[in-house]
Design a protein around this motif. Structure first.
Motif, short mmCIF file in Angstrom:
data_model
loop_
_atom_site.label_atom_id
_atom_site.label_comp_id
_atom_site.label_asym_id
_atom_site.label_seq_id
_atom_site.Cartn_x
_atom_site.Cartn_y
_atom_site.Cartn_z
N UNK A 68 0.81 -1.21 0.00
CA UNK A 68 0.00 0.00 0.00
C UNK A 68 0.85 1.26 0.00
N UNK A 69 2.12 1.14 0.41
CA UNK A 69 3.01 2.30 0.47
C UNK A 69 3.96 2.37 -0.72
N UNK A 70 3.72 1.52 -1.73
CA UNK A 70 4.58 1.47 -2.91
C UNK A 70 3.84 2.04 -4.12
N UNK A 71 4.56 2.83 -4.91
CA UNK A 71 4.00 3.36 -6.14
C UNK A 71 4.91 2.95 -7.29
N UNK A 72 4.33 2.29 -8.30
CA UNK A 72 5.14 1.74 -9.38
C UNK A 72 5.19 2.63 -10.61
N UNK A 73 4.17 3.35 -10.92
CA UNK A 73 4.15 4.20 -12.12
C UNK A 73 4.71 5.58 -11.76
N UNK A 74 6.03 5.70 -11.85
CA UNK A 74 6.70 6.89 -11.29
C UNK A 74 7.18 7.88 -12.34
N UNK A 75 7.01 7.57 -13.62
CA UNK A 75 7.60 8.42 -14.66
C UNK A 75 7.18 9.87 -14.53
N UNK A 76 5.92 10.11 -14.22
CA UNK A 76 5.43 11.49 -14.15
C UNK A 76 5.97 12.23 -12.93
N UNK A 77 6.45 11.46 -11.93
CA UNK A 77 6.89 12.09 -10.70
C UNK A 77 8.37 12.41 -10.66
N UNK A 78 9.19 11.65 -11.39
CA UNK A 78 10.63 11.80 -11.24
C UNK A 78 11.34 12.36 -12.47
N UNK A 79 10.75 12.29 -13.65
CA UNK A 79 11.33 12.94 -14.82
C UNK A 79 12.56 12.23 -15.35
N UNK A 80 13.69 12.96 -15.42
CA UNK A 80 14.91 12.47 -16.07
C UNK A 80 15.38 11.15 -15.46
N UNK A 81 15.74 10.20 -16.32
CA UNK A 81 16.25 8.89 -15.93
C UNK A 81 15.24 8.09 -15.12
#
Length: 225
Positions: free
Chosen positions: A177-190
């Motif tokens: 519940x504390x894990x988020x897998x779709x992170x592209x929009x949150x972290x950007x480069x690399x």
């Protein structure tokens, strides 16, 4: 919760070192061909074998993947609970699943590779295996300078790599519940180097993708946004 040191000391099982006659894996062959070519024998001769013991082994792990199926990012996303080992880079906290970590050793100076990008510091011969050392700070594009004091050794898909870090931070038992897998929009480069994010209280910890880290090393240290 145990500290990383307590866990590792109680669960030390270092890899078999009596494998001098083993054949190279296809991943090892690909790495050597890419970076060494005709310089192969000379560079390998310079990289003297290291068998760290005692104080030079900060921690060793009885890898849970040794008797099970090999780790994959896809399988990680399906789990409801993950044990993570975190470490610091320029004051930021990153983590890897404990199943991909073999051991943590004190930093040793690598043998340089003539054609390697700056993110690949060189190689060491660790327990008979050619082991590229990767500067996570440079690979992730984190600005600034820091002293790399330790090496997190991972073995994955036939290639053993060492990730250069400043310090091991802690261990987490992360609930799904504390894990988020779709992170592209949150972290950007690399973003492709990150498997996901873990929220530990007020902290947000980046979980690295060992699948993509190994792929980047084999491709020549190239990253993309």
């Amino acid at each position: 919760m145990k500290t990383p040191e307590q866990y590792f000391v109680e669960n030390v099982r270092l890899p078999d070192v009596d494998d001098a006659g083993r054949a190279l894996t296809s991943a090892e062959e690909a790495f050597l061909d890419k970076y060494l070519g005709v310089e192969r024998e000379r560079v390998l001769a310079e990289a003297k074998r290291l068998d760290p013991r005692g104080a030079d082994v900060v921690s060793g792990i009885a890898s849970e993947s040794s008797s099970a199926e090999e780790h994959s990012d896809e399988k990680m996303r399906a789990q409801t609970e993950i044990r993570l080992v975190s470490f610091s880079l320029m004051g930021r906290e990153y983590a890897l699943p404990i199943t991909v970590i073999q051991e943590v050793i004190r930093y040793v100076r690598p043998t340089k590779l003539p054609a390697a990008p700056s993110s690949i510091a060189g190689i060491i011969n660790l327990r008979g295996r050619v082991t590229p050392l990767v500067s996570l700070r440079l690979l992730l594009g984190i600005p600034g300078e820091q002293e790399d004091r330790f090496i997190v050794v991972c073995r994955h898909r036939g290639l053993q790599i060492g990730l250069m870090i400043n310090a091991v931070s802690t261990m987490y038992k992360a609930d799904g519940a504390d894990l988020e897998w779709n992170v592209e929009a949150n972290v950007g480069v690399n973003a492709h180097l990150l498997l996901g994010l873990y929220k530990a209280g007020e902290k947000l910890i980046s979980i690295l993708s060992i699948d993509n880290l190994v792929q980047v090393v084999l491709q020549g240290g190239r990253t993309h946004a």
